[in-house]
Design an enzyme around this catalytic site. Structure first.
Site, PDB file in Angstrom:
ATOM      1  N   GLN A  78       0.637  -1.133   0.109  1.00  0.00           N
ATOM      2  CA  GLN A  78      -0.190  -0.041  -0.041  1.00  0.00           C
ATOM      3  C   GLN A  78       0.938   1.050   0.018  1.00  0.00           C
ATOM      4  O   GLN A  78       1.192   1.837   1.159  1.00  0.00           O
ATOM      5  CB  GLN A  78      -0.913  -0.029   1.158  1.00  0.00           C
ATOM      6  CG  GLN A  78      -1.944   0.984   1.077  1.00  0.00           C
ATOM      7  CD  GLN A  78      -3.217   0.768   1.862  1.00  0.00           C
ATOM      8  OE1 GLN A  78      -3.511  -0.250   2.249  1.00  0.00           O
ATOM      9  NE2 GLN A  78      -4.027   1.761   1.602  1.00  0.00           N
ATOM     10  N   PHE A  79       1.291   1.606  -1.262  1.00  0.00           N
ATOM     11  CA  PHE A  79       2.012   2.801  -1.272  1.00  0.00           C
ATOM     12  C   PHE A  79       1.492   4.105  -0.605  1.00  0.00           C
ATOM     13  O   PHE A  79       1.902   5.163  -0.288  1.00  0.00           O
ATOM     14  CB  PHE A  79       2.328   3.125  -2.891  1.00  0.00           C
ATOM     15  CG  PHE A  79       1.327   3.737  -3.687  1.00  0.00           C
ATOM     16  CD1 PHE A  79       1.233   5.157  -3.661  1.00  0.00           C
ATOM     17  CD2 PHE A  79       0.413   3.065  -4.325  1.00  0.00           C
ATOM     18  CE1 PHE A  79      -0.007   5.633  -4.556  1.00  0.00           C
ATOM     19  CE2 PHE A  79      -0.700   3.494  -4.939  1.00  0.00           C
ATOM     20  CZ  PHE A  79      -0.805   4.909  -5.039  1.00  0.00           C
ATOM     21  N   THR A  80       0.067   4.129  -0.778  1.00  0.00           N
ATOM     22  CA  THR A  80      -0.723   5.340  -0.075  1.00  0.00           C
ATOM     23  C   THR A  80      -0.285   5.637   1.304  1.00  0.00           C
ATOM     24  O   THR A  80      -0.611   6.707   1.928  1.00  0.00           O
ATOM     25  CB  THR A  80      -2.229   5.424  -0.204  1.00  0.00           C
ATOM     26  OG1 THR A  80      -2.563   4.179   0.406  1.00  0.00           O
ATOM     27  CG2 THR A  80      -2.250   5.087  -1.908  1.00  0.00           C
TER      28      THR A  80
END
Length: 150
Positions: A78-80
């Site tokens: 999850q890059f966010t």
């Protein structure tokens, strides 16, 4: 490296209406990476996650790790988690590692988690549009950053 950990009664990841990862009782781990993350960050985080005492003992006190509780781990990239909202209202993810850097880091992290846990760790599909379903148990949710272990 940043993670959000949720103690769950069950969790799953679906891509294109097909479940690609699913667990019963255990931990859902959302993981994000920076360009400068190293093997030391991955090792520290994997060890910390499997040893965190987040599961109840015979007295209901959170005193057992996922290993001791016989639980599972589901890992989702999850890059966010590296969103910056300092300027304006549109988040920036400039601190998040690009896919060509973060995918190998995620794969290595999952391998370390699996080795520490002693069983396979299911995942989502890296870079895909995923639907994550869960029943949070507690609720128990933690956020940990390998650069600022508190």
């Amino acid at each position: 490296m940043r993670v959000v950990i949720q103690r769950v009664r069950e969790a799953s990841v679906t891509v294109n209406r097909k479940i690609c990862g699913k667990i019963e009782s255990g931990l859902l781990v959302l993981a994000g990476f920076e360009v400068d993350d190293s093997a030391a960050d991955l090792d520290w985080m994997a060890g910390k996650i499997v040893r965190l005492r987040l599961f109840g003992d015979e007295n209901g006190v959170m005193n057992r790790s996922v290993i001791e509780a016989g639980g599972e781990i589901l890992a989702v990239s999850q890059f966010t988690l590296y969103a910056s909202v300092k300027k304006g209202n549109r988040p920036s993810w400039s601190r998040a590692a690009r896919g060509d850097v973060s995918q190998p880091l995620f794969d290595q992290f999952v391998a370390r988690l699996s080795a520490e846990l002693g069983k396979p760790v299911p995942t989502g599909v890296f870079g895909a549009d995923m639907e994550v379903g869960l029943i949070n148990d507690g609720p128990v949710t933690l956020s940990i950053d390998s650069r600022t272990p508190e």
